[in-house]
Design an enzyme around this catalytic site. Sequence first.
Site, PDB file in Angstrom:
ATOM      1  N   LYS A   1      17.838  63.082  65.470  1.00  0.00           N
ATOM      2  CA  LYS A   1      18.555  64.310  65.832  1.00  0.00           C
ATOM      3  C   LYS A   1      19.236  64.948  64.627  1.00  0.00           C
ATOM      4  O   LYS A   1      19.849  66.009  64.747  1.00  0.00           O
ATOM      5  CB  LYS A   1      19.584  64.013  66.931  1.00  0.00           C
ATOM      6  CG  LYS A   1      18.965  63.509  68.236  1.00  0.00           C
ATOM      7  CD  LYS A   1      20.030  63.203  69.259  1.00  0.00           C
ATOM      8  CE  LYS A   1      19.462  62.477  70.473  1.00  0.00           C
ATOM      9  NZ  LYS A   1      18.557  63.297  71.267  1.00  0.00           N
TER      10      LYS A   1
ATOM     11  N   CYS B   1      18.657  63.104  80.908  1.00  0.00           N
ATOM     12  CA  CYS B   1      19.115  61.706  80.930  1.00  0.00           C
ATOM     13  C   CYS B   1      20.616  61.638  81.186  1.00  0.00           C
ATOM     14  O   CYS B   1      21.343  60.839  80.582  1.00  0.00           O
ATOM     15  CB  CYS B   1      18.755  60.983  79.643  1.00  0.00           C
ATOM     16  SG  CYS B   1      16.986  60.819  79.353  1.00  0.00           S
TER      17      CYS B   1
ATOM     18  N   HIS C   1      25.173  59.749  78.565  1.00  0.00           N
ATOM     19  CA  HIS C   1      23.713  59.634  78.603  1.00  0.00           C
ATOM     20  C   HIS C   1      23.358  58.344  79.335  1.00  0.00           C
ATOM     21  O   HIS C   1      24.131  57.383  79.340  1.00  0.00           O
ATOM     22  CB  HIS C   1      23.192  59.594  77.166  1.00  0.00           C
ATOM     23  CG  HIS C   1      21.709  59.681  77.009  1.00  0.00           C
ATOM     24  ND1 HIS C   1      20.882  58.597  77.216  1.00  0.00           N
ATOM     25  CD2 HIS C   1      20.903  60.713  76.645  1.00  0.00           C
ATOM     26  CE1 HIS C   1      19.625  58.958  76.977  1.00  0.00           C
ATOM     27  NE2 HIS C   1      19.611  60.238  76.642  1.00  0.00           N
TER      28      HIS C   1
ATOM     29  N   GLN D   1      24.726  62.831  69.481  1.00  0.00           N
ATOM     30  CA  GLN D   1      24.843  64.281  69.408  1.00  0.00           C
ATOM     31  C   GLN D   1      25.895  64.733  68.407  1.00  0.00           C
ATOM     32  O   GLN D   1      25.838  65.868  67.914  1.00  0.00           O
ATOM     33  CB  GLN D   1      25.195  64.851  70.794  1.00  0.00           C
ATOM     34  CG  GLN D   1      24.127  64.660  71.848  1.00  0.00           C
ATOM     35  CD  GLN D   1      22.859  65.455  71.562  1.00  0.00           C
ATOM     36  OE1 GLN D   1      22.896  66.506  70.950  1.00  0.00           O
ATOM     37  NE2 GLN D   1      21.739  64.942  72.031  1.00  0.00           N
TER      38      GLN D   1
ATOM     39  N   ASP E   1      29.257  56.930  71.356  1.00  0.00           N
ATOM     40  CA  ASP E   1      27.862  57.352  71.232  1.00  0.00           C
ATOM     41  C   ASP E   1      27.852  58.656  70.430  1.00  0.00           C
ATOM     42  O   ASP E   1      28.203  59.718  70.944  1.00  0.00           O
ATOM     43  CB  ASP E   1      27.269  57.552  72.626  1.00  0.00           C
ATOM     44  CG  ASP E   1      25.873  58.162  72.594  1.00  0.00           C
ATOM     45  OD1 ASP E   1      25.321  58.363  71.489  1.00  0.00           O
ATOM     46  OD2 ASP E   1      25.334  58.460  73.679  1.00  0.00           O
TER      47      ASP E   1
END
Length: 408
Positions: A226, A366, A123, A203, A200
């Site tokens: 999320k 993104c 991202h 997600q 990261d």
Amino acid sequence: MTLDVEAIRADFPILERRLPNGKRLVYFDNAATSQKPQCVIDAMSEYYEHYNSNAHRANHTLADEATTALEGARDRISSYFGTSPDQMIYTSGATEAINLVAYGWARENLSEGDVVVLTEMEHHADIVPWQQMSVDIGIEVRYVPIDLESYTLDMDAFEVALEGASLVCVVHTSNVLGVRNPVEEIIEKSHAVGARVLIDCAQGAPHERIDFDSLGADFVAISAHKMAGPTGIGCILVRRDAMEEMVPFMTGGSMIKRVTTEGSTFQEGHAMFETGTPRIAEAIGWGAAVEWLEQFDMEEVHGHINDIASWTASQMRGIPGIRIYGDPGRDDSSGAVSFLHESIQSQDLALLLDEGGFAVRTGHHCAQPLMDALGVPSTNRASFWIYNTMEEADSFVQYLQEIVDRFA
């Protein structure tokens, strides 16, 4: 135990909404943000209605209640992620969390010529800070490519990129391709060459239970919104030895011990990095969200999501002109189906789907370097979560077929 999806859906009032054209909302934009259960909405409203006050700043009743709720949420959230409260720093989301690593750790510990390894599927939030570090202090940024046949990370190229690396930054799960990277292997190999690791998990956290202490990463970035929580809050989970190497990213109130006209001294541990008025309502909402999630087996949740995504992608492949990017049929796919039609522009297709009540994401997500690698400027993306159903997926495929029949 089978998920009771209808009971789950009843917790989300927005799923009863009809759009201005009378169509029932079918929400397939979960990789951008999930919807919020009533308990999260109620927890935040309860704070504003009954004990709204600033935390860590006074001794009156409301301030004590706000502080207790804020820190109680930290206890609950950190426990959900398999670590202790002192290893969790509240941020505005994964973007600020990654920037905190860049400006709080990397700026202090890296110098000209040091190597930071990224991937093509990152991202922008995990690309731009390191590009800026390259400009500011002269670090070298290396990008690991994807295999365009399997849509997975090229692990052979990763091992080459590791040589001399000081920091490895890898997305746990791609927001475009839905692929889960082999983060356990990546962490092990990175640590073997002496590199710290930032994962990261924006997600990943909505799809599996992240256990920070056993995962072994040095830094893990997470967003609340999320995973059923509110917008405007997230965290960075940090190993204690890595936190000891960090300096403040932002300065001001709360994070100080003493300020004089000659200088300032700072709090220790996570308190050093939480500046200004805390995100109190948001933390309380996130705490309610993880409490709500704890009732479910996340492997079961993942299986439900994966079944819908896999079936939907297989049906979409039978529609003339549709191309799928990624492999939603993989067992480790996160429920994202990115696609394009060969002759209907992605923006037009999204508007046509919206007319049918279907909310999907359109654009570069993104992730422009990944779009460049795929050779497209953008994709449409349907992404599924715990409250979505096969009936919704079936109606989506049928409506998409009708669009293609009419406009292609």
